[in-house]
Design an enzyme around this catalytic site. Structure first.
Site, short mmCIF file in Angstrom:
data_model
loop_
_atom_site.label_atom_id
_atom_site.label_comp_id
_atom_site.label_asym_id
_atom_site.label_seq_id
_atom_site.Cartn_x
_atom_site.Cartn_y
_atom_site.Cartn_z
N SER A 257 0.84 -1.19 0.00
CA SER A 257 0.00 0.00 0.00
C SER A 257 0.88 1.24 0.00
O SER A 257 2.10 1.15 0.19
CB SER A 257 -0.88 0.00 1.26
OG SER A 257 -0.05 0.19 2.39
N LYS A 258 0.24 2.40 -0.16
CA LYS A 258 0.98 3.67 -0.14
C LYS A 258 1.69 3.85 1.20
O LYS A 258 2.83 4.31 1.27
CB LYS A 258 0.00 4.84 -0.33
CG LYS A 258 -0.27 5.15 -1.77
CD LYS A 258 -0.50 6.65 -1.95
CE LYS A 258 -0.63 7.00 -3.41
NZ LYS A 258 -1.97 7.40 -3.79
#
Ligand code: GLU
Length: 494
Positions: A257-258
């Site tokens: 994920s970011k």
């Protein structure tokens, strides 16, 4: 093994930072093209204009070049199948959409993505169906459609997916993929703005550019049957399709994920090519590492580009997901740093010194390479292991100058004695200095770590450094004596 010249392409959308996935696909494309005497092409898929990010295209080009994946055809190098930017190929897609309409494989659609459409989709979902276009415009007669278009009515063009039968698509890694056609949707090929969707643009371009192998991410497996149907509707030969394995986050559970990408960055790692460069990774390390995530050559293989080109085979690519392992990146990076010539390594380290505001003397840099090379995991480690060579003064931490088991006064005495010994020598040649200092250790009854520790912190400003006496020889006699004098003053003030 593939013998006919392959034409491969990397077809990124300029919608964000260039990441590991693009680099790995590009690498495989490149290897296949080079191995077979074919061509590797860069095509910019920029038809989703709203998502286009300024500078992203340049970042892709720079990233590919940094990695050494020079493309034979592309937006900035040209080639006979151009243009290589999809927004410059509008007419080509319009023309092909028309071919499909004329052949009865596509139709203009006047439905608007308005409330009505939304409602229809909600109803489909209630009926537990996948949201799909309900086919309202599928049966409008060509004459009616032509009239509405002539009247300026906004429309898209949709693919007319056969309702019956099964689509059998073949992926080189995954074998046959069978899908009931009734599961498939009439996807939009041309949008109201006249620009194509990926589905039409990629298929047309792969054909027009004579691409023999389509290597792409497995996120396209869902629309793979549609793509195969489009190729067949045109009556074209299919390329060899290869949907590469996905990358999972280091834990192996799900995609990165970011937030996790940001965490990795704090730890000196990244999945973005530009960051990797900043963090001191080498193209060789990044390529070797990413090559083995999804290619079943022996796990620990250290490979350079030439070896990868020789050994690459699409038959040994694997479909299973690969967990990102940054420790392996460190390993490959360190390994490749050790394989560089001193001149090459020196040239690569220079920008990292400059970034710290240090002015590098080329002769000194070449001398320190043998002392620091084995200690480097990333190129920017040169600052912690060798920054002091290029500083006018070092500012040792006073506490660090105190040797273990001694106090400031005793440490100051040792520093004074060391200064006396070293200034009495005619040169600071490492062998001469070391033997003089070892003699002092002997007679003092102290441990070498105590005495050399003070000396190390005094001349380098740090507790960990490359070999002390070799370092002192490079720093030079005057500077060393002056730094020891400075350390004495610090200790005496404590
Ligand atoms: N533009 C697509 C993407 O960035 C390319 C997929 C492909 O290689 O065909 O995902």
């Amino acid at each position: 093994m593939q013998t006919k010249p392959a034409r491969t392409r990397i077809a990124p959308s300029p919608t964000g930072h260039m990441h590991l996935g693009t680099a790995r696909t590009a690498l495989y494309d490149y290897l296949l093209a080079k191995q077979t005497g074919g061509q590797f092409i860069l095509r910019i898929e920029d038809t989703d204009v709203k998502r286009t990010v300024a500078g992203a295209e340049q970042e892709i080009m720079d990233g590919l070049r940094w990695l050494g994946l020079d493309y034979d055809e592309g937006p900035d190098v040209g080639g006979k199948f151009g243009p290589y930017r999809q927004t410059e190929r509008r007419e080509i897609y319009r023309h092909h959409a028309k071919i499909l309409i004329d052949k009865g494989h596509a139709y203009p659609c006047f439905c608007k993505p308005d409330e009505l459409e939304k409602k229809k989709r909600q109803e489909q979902m209630k009926r537990k169906e996948n949201p799909h276009y309900d086919g309202t415009c599928r049966n409008i007669s060509p004459d009616d459609a032509a009239k509405r278009i002539a009247n300026g009515e906004a429309h898209t063009v949709r693919f007319k997916m056969p309702h019956d039968g099964v689509t059998i698509a073949h992926d080189h890694l995954r074998g046959e993929i069978k899908t009931e056609n009734k599961q498939l949707n009439d996807q939009v090929l041309l949008k109201t703005d006249g620009l194509p969707t990926y589905h039409l643009a990629a298929i047309v371009d792969d054909h027009e550019m004579q691409i023999t192998h389509v290597l792409r991410g497995s996120e396209w497996l869902g629309t793979f049957p549609l793509h195969v149907n489009i190729v067949r509707a045109f009556g074209w030969d299919e390329p060899i399709w290869i949907h590469l394995s996905v990358f999972l986050k280091p834990s192996g559970k799900g995609k990165m994920s970011k937030r996790e990408a940001a965490e990795a960055m704090k730890d000196g790692h990244s999945i973005f090519i530009k960051d990797m460069q900043t963090l001191g990774f080498t193209p060789e390390g990044v390529l070797n590492w990413s090559a083995l995530m999804g290619w079943g050559v022996a796990e620990d293989d250290v490979l350079n580009m030439k070896q990868m080109i020789e050994r690459f085979s699409i038959d040994s690519l694997t479909a299973s997901p690969a967990a990102i392992n940054f420790q392996r990146l460190d390993h490959f990076n360190a390994t490749h740093i050790r394989l560089l010539t001193s001149e090459d390594l020196a040239a690569r380290l220079k920008p990292y010194f400059s970034r710290e505001g240090l002015t590098v003397n080329d002769e000194t840099l070449l001398k320190i390479i043998p002392l620091i090379r084995e200690r480097l995991t990333t190129l920017d480690d040169c600052i912690s292991f060798g920054g002091f060579f290029f500083k006018e003064d070092v500012n040792p931490n006073s506490e660090d100058l105190i040797a273990k088991g001694l106090d400031a006064k005793q440490s100051a005495e040792i520093a004074k004695k060391s200064l006396q010994i070293l200034s009495g020598l005619s040169s600071i040649d490492h062998a001469v200095a070391e033997s003089a200092m070892r003699a002092y250790v002997e007679e003092s009854g102290l441990g070498p770590n105590q005495i050399f520790g003070i000396l190390r912190v005094a001349v380098t400003g740090q507790k960990v450094s490359p070999p002390l006496f070799e370092s002192m020889e490079i720093i030079g006699r005057e500077k060393c004596l002056q730094r020891i004098q400075n350390a004495i003053e610090i200790l005496e003030k404590m």
